[in-house]
Design a protein around this motif. Structure first.
Motif, PDB file in Angstrom:
ATOM      1  N   GLN A 228      49.555  -7.202  11.654  1.00  0.00           N
ATOM      2  CA  GLN A 228      48.326  -7.907  12.028  1.00  0.00           C
ATOM      3  C   GLN A 228      47.320  -6.817  11.944  1.00  0.00           C
ATOM      4  OE1 GLN A 228      51.132  -8.555  13.904  1.00  0.00           O
ATOM      5  NE2 GLN A 228      51.278 -10.706  13.058  1.00  0.00           N
ATOM      6  N   LEU A 229      47.458  -5.528  12.542  1.00  0.00           N
ATOM      7  CA  LEU A 229      46.748  -4.584  12.397  1.00  0.00           C
ATOM      8  C   LEU A 229      46.227  -4.197  10.980  1.00  0.00           C
ATOM      9  CD1 LEU A 229      45.009  -2.263  14.198  1.00  0.00           C
ATOM     10  CD2 LEU A 229      46.809  -0.863  13.550  1.00  0.00           C
ATOM     11  N   LEU A 230      47.257  -3.953  10.316  1.00  0.00           N
ATOM     12  CA  LEU A 230      47.181  -3.523   8.795  1.00  0.00           C
ATOM     13  C   LEU A 230      46.410  -4.507   8.112  1.00  0.00           C
ATOM     14  CD1 LEU A 230      47.661  -1.479   6.456  1.00  0.00           C
ATOM     15  CD2 LEU A 230      49.910  -2.378   6.376  1.00  0.00           C
ATOM     16  N   TYR A 231      46.743  -5.698   8.255  1.00  0.00           N
ATOM     17  CA  TYR A 231      46.008  -6.785   7.577  1.00  0.00           C
ATOM     18  C   TYR A 231      44.566  -6.822   7.835  1.00  0.00           C
ATOM     19  CZ  TYR A 231      44.509 -11.403   6.077  1.00  0.00           C
ATOM     20  OH  TYR A 231      43.570 -12.329   5.669  1.00  0.00           O
ATOM     21  N   THR A 232      43.976  -6.800   9.151  1.00  0.00           N
ATOM     22  CA  THR A 232      42.877  -6.471   9.633  1.00  0.00           C
ATOM     23  C   THR A 232      41.953  -5.420   8.964  1.00  0.00           C
ATOM     24  OG1 THR A 232      43.094  -7.823  11.491  1.00  0.00           O
ATOM     25  CG2 THR A 232      41.234  -6.735  11.658  1.00  0.00           C
ATOM     26  N   THR A 233      42.612  -4.168   9.064  1.00  0.00           N
ATOM     27  CA  THR A 233      41.995  -3.105   8.515  1.00  0.00           C
ATOM     28  C   THR A 233      41.704  -3.165   7.045  1.00  0.00           C
ATOM     29  OG1 THR A 233      43.107  -1.835  10.098  1.00  0.00           O
ATOM     30  CG2 THR A 233      42.215  -0.541   8.491  1.00  0.00           C
ATOM     31  N   MET A 234      42.816  -3.612   6.163  1.00  0.00           N
ATOM     32  CA  MET A 234      42.510  -3.682   4.710  1.00  0.00           C
ATOM     33  C   MET A 234      41.493  -4.723   4.329  1.00  0.00           C
ATOM     34  SD  MET A 234      46.527  -3.973   3.411  1.00  0.00           S
ATOM     35  CE  MET A 234      46.254  -3.690   1.613  1.00  0.00           C
ATOM     36  N   THR A 235      41.539  -5.730   4.960  1.00  0.00           N
ATOM     37  CA  THR A 235      40.415  -6.937   4.795  1.00  0.00           C
ATOM     38  C   THR A 235      39.172  -6.539   5.209  1.00  0.00           C
ATOM     39  OG1 THR A 235      41.130  -8.025   6.524  1.00  0.00           O
ATOM     40  CG2 THR A 235      42.119  -8.500   4.369  1.00  0.00           C
ATOM     41  N   ARG A 236      39.019  -5.355   5.891  1.00  0.00           N
ATOM     42  CA  ARG A 236      37.449  -4.856   6.336  1.00  0.00           C
ATOM     43  C   ARG A 236      36.640  -4.377   4.937  1.00  0.00           C
ATOM     44  NH1 ARG A 236      36.688  -8.220   9.234  1.00  0.00           N
ATOM     45  NH2 ARG A 236      38.751  -8.790   8.797  1.00  0.00           N
ATOM     46  N   ALA A 237      37.731  -3.974   3.933  1.00  0.00           N
ATOM     47  CA  ALA A 237      37.101  -3.210   2.741  1.00  0.00           C
ATOM     48  C   ALA A 237      36.724  -4.197   1.804  1.00  0.00           C
ATOM     49  CB  ALA A 237      38.025  -2.405   2.012  1.00  0.00           C
ATOM     50  N   GLN A 238      35.401  -4.246   1.378  1.00  0.00           N
ATOM     51  CA  GLN A 238      34.852  -4.918   0.187  1.00  0.00           C
ATOM     52  C   GLN A 238      35.163  -4.539  -1.142  1.00  0.00           C
ATOM     53  OE1 GLN A 238      30.701  -4.424   1.869  1.00  0.00           O
ATOM     54  NE2 GLN A 238      30.439  -6.519   1.497  1.00  0.00           N
ATOM     55  N   GLY A 239      35.414  -3.263  -1.370  1.00  0.00           N
ATOM     56  CA  GLY A 239      35.721  -2.782  -2.790  1.00  0.00           C
ATOM     57  C   GLY A 239      37.087  -1.766  -2.684  1.00  0.00           C
ATOM     58  N   THR A 240      37.135  -0.924  -1.934  1.00  0.00           N
ATOM     59  CA  THR A 240      38.135   0.073  -1.935  1.00  0.00           C
ATOM     60  C   THR A 240      38.766   0.436  -0.590  1.00  0.00           C
ATOM     61  OG1 THR A 240      37.306   1.082  -3.987  1.00  0.00           O
ATOM     62  CG2 THR A 240      38.740   2.516  -2.641  1.00  0.00           C
ATOM     63  N   PHE A 241      40.175   0.101  -0.432  1.00  0.00           N
ATOM     64  CA  PHE A 241      40.912   0.440   0.658  1.00  0.00           C
ATOM     65  C   PHE A 241      41.708   1.775   0.566  1.00  0.00           C
ATOM     66  CE2 PHE A 241      44.831   0.182   3.025  1.00  0.00           C
ATOM     67  CZ  PHE A 241      44.352   0.387   4.461  1.00  0.00           C
ATOM     68  N   ILE A 242      41.699   2.710   1.259  1.00  0.00           N
ATOM     69  CA  ILE A 242      42.726   3.823   0.967  1.00  0.00           C
ATOM     70  C   ILE A 242      43.209   4.221   2.263  1.00  0.00           C
ATOM     71  CG2 ILE A 242      42.848   6.153   0.411  1.00  0.00           C
ATOM     72  CD1 ILE A 242      40.187   6.010  -1.327  1.00  0.00           C
ATOM     73  N   ALA A 243      44.693   4.045   2.413  1.00  0.00           N
ATOM     74  CA  ALA A 243      45.557   4.541   3.440  1.00  0.00           C
ATOM     75  C   ALA A 243      45.515   6.071   3.292  1.00  0.00           C
ATOM     76  CB  ALA A 243      46.814   3.928   3.540  1.00  0.00           C
TER      77      ALA A 243
END
Length: 371
Positions: A228-243
């Motif tokens: 749930q935490l990972l999904y929420t964090t990823m979907t805050r990104a409009q263009g680019t998500f970098i872990a």
């Protein structure tokens, strides 16, 4: 975000009109973030583009992972990544957000804010500064409010972001312009209500969106790492998500499914016939009337008083910690927090149901006996 899950219960009861949102507007059509987030939701490890040097961030896709071996290396890599973005003319203050699972640690919110401030808002020689503890505030700093504040016009809400627009070293004052329209002066005693927001917790980011999201992903945060935490964090990104961090931590997050659990009983009441509800609330009224002369809640302080015991502040803290753990182990959730008067002080404490008094007694006996 408080007690209960009212919206969930209303939806599940199927007694209110509902609309299902099926079109994604935050990310572009067929964005890799959409597919990666969907994989996470279904417990599948997403194929993030792996890279090892921060300066290569533009050579990978919109959903990527910069590998780092430790919290210290992760923090260093995030700093280098943000510097590289700045070199490519990315507007850091408008487009970039670092979201961390926890506040403490080398790659936690507090340390990352200290490391990122000189990049997001470099100091110039004429700039005034205010020092609060180990935190330095200067004009241009991005900040976030940490608690609801109703004495301003308009009120400043917990999670609202703003910008420092003035600093007065002599008065020890920081003036902040908030996104909701309020302009507020902060003096010593109020600084604990704010913090820098170059990096914030994933929890604080819910409902927000940013062009670039950077996420420290480490085994040291394993307690917080969930699907749930990972999904929420990823979907805050409009263009680019970098872990940034350890691939094994990505696996832990995806495979740990811990949805919020609150057993409210509201849905059962919503779908009950009117005559049953009338009977239920009538019985509740009778029970409440009978029990009105006896407190329905008990606290550590009130229980110690009932037993004629006196505990030091340290003992009180230890008793409270043990009682809370016993309660969570038995009931799977925490008791409510309410204001309590203890001596001349008034603050929020956990209020337990009277049925849980035995747990408090066990904690009291353990601590007082050991002392």
């Amino acid at each position: 975000v408080g007690a209960g899950m009212v919206l969930r219960d209303l939806l599940n009861s199927e007694i209110v009109p509902t609309t299902r949102l099926q079109t994604i507007f935050r990310q572009r059509d067929k964005s890799p973030i959409i597919y990666a987030a969907s994989d996470v939701n279904f417990g599948t490890i997403p194929p993030l583009d792996k890279f090892n040097q921060a300066k290569s961030w533009m050579d990978v896709g919109e959903c990527a992972m910069l590998e780092a071996s430790s919290p210290e290396m992760t923090a260093k890599s995030i700093v280098e990544l943000v510097k590289s973005m700045k070199k490519e003319n990315v507007d850091l203050n408008q487009q970039v957000m670092v979201l961390a699972p926890q506040k403490e640690g080398a790659a936690g919110v507090h340390n990352l804010n200290k490391l990122l401030q000189p990049i997001f808002n470099p100091k110039n020689s004429k700039q005034q500064e205010i020092v609060s503890g180990s935190v330095v505030y200067r004009i241009g700093d991005r900040v976030i409010q940490l608690k609801n504040r109703y004495d301003t016009v308009p009120p400043v809400m917990n999670g609202e972001t703003g910008r420092v627009i003035a600093v007065d070293e002599q008065k020890q004052m920081v003036k902040i312009s908030w996104e909701g329209g309020a302009i507020v002066d902060y003096y010593p005693g109020y600084f604990e209500q704010i913090m820098h927001s170059f990096c914030i917790t994933c929890h604080k980011s819910q409902g927000s969106e940013f062009q670039y999201v950077i996420f420290p992903l480490l085994m040291s945060n394993y307690i917080m790492l969930t699907r749930q935490l990972l999904y929420t964090t990823m979907t805050r990104a409009q263009g680019t998500f970098i872990a940034v961090g350890q691939p094994e931590a990505l696996k832990i997050a995806v495979t740990t499914d811990k949805p919020a659990k609150r057993f409210t009983g509201l849905m059962a009441l919503l779908i009950s016939p009117i005559d049953e509800l009338t009977k239920t609330f009538s019985n509740l009224g009778k029970v409440r009337g009978v029990a009105s002369t006896k407190p329905s809640k008990v606290t550590v302080a009130s229980r110690l008083h009932e037993r004629g015991l006196t505990a030091t502040p340290g003992q009180m803290t230890t008793i409270g910690t043990i009682a809370l753990q016993l309660y969570e182990d038995k009931y799977g959730h925490r008791p409510s927090k309410q204001l309590e008067q203890v001596g001349k002080f008034r603050f929020k404490t956990y209020h337990y149901e009277t049925a849980a008094v035995e747990l408090i007694d066990s904690a009291i006996d353990l601590v007082m006996r050991d002392e």
